[in-house]
Design a protein around this motif. Structure first.
Motif, PDB file in Angstrom:
ATOM      1  N   UNK A 140       0.769  -1.239   0.076  1.00 26.75           N
ATOM      2  CA  UNK A 140       0.015  -0.259   0.234  1.00 26.75           C
ATOM      3  C   UNK A 140       1.025   1.141  -0.017  1.00 26.75           C
ATOM      4  N   UNK A 141       2.353   1.099   0.934  1.00 23.25           N
ATOM      5  CA  UNK A 141       2.400   2.651   0.938  1.00 23.25           C
ATOM      6  C   UNK A 141       3.230   2.482   0.264  1.00 23.25           C
ATOM      7  N   UNK A 142       4.137   0.985  -0.658  1.00 24.88           N
ATOM      8  CA  UNK A 142       4.792   1.703  -2.084  1.00 24.88           C
ATOM      9  C   UNK A 142       4.370   1.613  -3.071  1.00 24.88           C
ATOM     10  N   UNK A 143       2.993   1.086  -3.935  1.00 24.79           N
ATOM     11  CA  UNK A 143       2.713   1.275  -5.333  1.00 24.79           C
ATOM     12  C   UNK A 143       1.383   2.713  -4.643  1.00 24.79           C
ATOM     13  N   UNK A 144       0.614   2.970  -3.370  1.00 20.53           N
ATOM     14  CA  UNK A 144       0.255   4.131  -3.767  1.00 20.53           C
ATOM     15  C   UNK A 144      -1.124   3.797  -4.662  1.00 20.53           C
ATOM     16  N   UNK A 145      -1.134   2.521  -4.778  1.00 19.47           N
ATOM     17  CA  UNK A 145      -2.851   1.987  -5.740  1.00 19.47           C
ATOM     18  C   UNK A 145      -3.836   1.342  -4.373  1.00 19.47           C
ATOM     19  N   UNK A 146      -4.869   2.101  -5.113  1.00 19.77           N
ATOM     20  CA  UNK A 146      -6.511   1.853  -4.309  1.00 19.77           C
ATOM     21  C   UNK A 146      -7.024   0.264  -3.848  1.00 19.77           C
ATOM     22  N   UNK A 147      -6.219  -0.505  -5.373  1.00 19.88           N
ATOM     23  CA  UNK A 147      -6.687  -1.325  -4.835  1.00 19.88           C
ATOM     24  C   UNK A 147      -6.018  -2.160  -3.906  1.00 19.88           C
ATOM     25  N   UNK A 148      -4.675  -2.032  -3.521  1.00 11.98           N
ATOM     26  CA  UNK A 148      -3.617  -2.573  -2.466  1.00 11.98           C
ATOM     27  C   UNK A 148      -4.619  -1.949  -0.747  1.00 11.98           C
ATOM     28  N   UNK A 149      -5.150  -1.094  -1.278  1.00 16.64           N
ATOM     29  CA  UNK A 149      -5.560  -1.034   0.010  1.00 16.64           C
ATOM     30  C   UNK A 149      -6.829  -0.707   0.616  1.00 16.64           C
ATOM     31  N   UNK A 150      -7.319  -1.714  -0.262  1.00 17.15           N
ATOM     32  CA  UNK A 150      -8.404  -2.156  -0.343  1.00 17.15           C
ATOM     33  C   UNK A 150      -8.652  -3.487   0.038  1.00 17.15           C
ATOM     34  N   UNK A 151      -7.423  -4.581  -0.649  1.00 20.35           N
ATOM     35  CA  UNK A 151      -7.440  -5.248  -0.085  1.00 20.35           C
ATOM     36  C   UNK A 151      -6.915  -5.608   1.402  1.00 20.35           C
ATOM     37  N   UNK A 152      -6.021  -4.589   1.336  1.00 21.43           N
ATOM     38  CA  UNK A 152      -5.426  -4.488   2.949  1.00 21.43           C
ATOM     39  C   UNK A 152      -6.051  -4.587   4.015  1.00 21.43           C
ATOM     40  N   UNK A 153      -7.322  -3.564   3.538  1.00 17.14           N
ATOM     41  CA  UNK A 153      -8.382  -3.355   4.965  1.00 17.14           C
ATOM     42  C   UNK A 153      -9.324  -5.077   4.862  1.00 17.14           C
ATOM     43  N   UNK A 154      -9.316  -5.473   3.318  1.00 20.25           N
ATOM     44  CA  UNK A 154     -10.254  -7.048   3.875  1.00 20.25           C
ATOM     45  C   UNK A 154      -9.544  -7.396   4.697  1.00 20.25           C
ATOM     46  N   UNK A 155      -8.615  -7.853   4.150  1.00 17.59           N
ATOM     47  CA  UNK A 155      -7.113  -8.866   4.918  1.00 17.59           C
ATOM     48  C   UNK A 155      -7.531  -8.432   6.540  1.00 17.59           C
TER      49      UNK A 155
END
Length: 197
Positions: A140-155
């Motif tokens: 999330x921090x390295x890419x700044x991609x929203x979809x990665x952040x959303x997966x992080x929130x799901x996990x």
């Protein structure tokens, strides 16, 4: 479009102040707005639309052009506009690598504390869930991609459910550390901002 052409399109002087440019633009925009031409012939609508676009461009060009301040006006120094093609110059990253390392360490400590809850189903469940959570939080921090952040929130949500299902103080503490760290890493990736940023 040159500033002289823009001034002619708006019907103002080349050195007009921004208030005069705005007044001329608003007047012409009201007259030429495509919504006012509903039901009229297509060529008339197209001509008004083209003129509306020209007036809008002229407004932008004149406001961007340097102008002499009025003698009684206060001089305001503006920052130069950021290069729109290079987003890294438009917004500086709010944190550096040291803060990234601190968030990473907090995430790992949280994951270690979360192992105190034990696996919900099998030992692989615990390590896969926590490993994926750490990987996606860092991404999330390295890419700044929203979809990665959303997966992080799901996990993170799945880990919360697993920890609450087998509640221990250490597990809840670890979950809290990981939640704080995940949001910190999202701030680092410029996906979450505070009002003063």
């Amino acid at each position: 479009m040159t500033p002289d052409e823009a001034a002619a399109a708006l019907g103002v002087d080349r050195d007009a102040d921004s208030a005069e440019i705005d007044r001329a633009y608003r007047r012409l925009a009201r007259e030429l707005h495509p919504d006012r031409y509903t039901g009229r012939p297509a060529d008339e609508v197209r001509a008004a639309s083209d003129r509306f676009i020209e007036v809008t461009r002229a407004h932008d060009v004149l406001l961007a052009a340097p102008r002499r301040p009025a003698p009684s006006a206060r001089i305001v120094v503006e920052r130069p506009p950021a290069d729109a093609t290079r987003p890294e110059t438009a917004h500086r990253r709010p944190f550096g690598w040291w803060l990234f390392a601190a968030w990473t360490a907090l995430t790992v400590v949280g994951a270690i504390l979360s192992t105190a809850t034990g696996p919900l189903f099998t030992p692989a469940d615990l390590w896969v869930r926590l490993g994926l959570l750490i990987a996606f939080a860092l991404a999330t921090a390295l890419t700044g991609r929203r979809w990665v952040w959303r997966i992080t929130l799901v996990l993170l949500g799945l880990s919360a459910i697993a920890v609450i299902a087998s509640t221990t103080v250490a597990g809840l503490l670890g979950l809290g550390f990981m939640a704080i760290a995940c949001f910190g890493l999202a701030v680092q990736g410029r996906l979450v901002r505070f009002p003063d940023q």
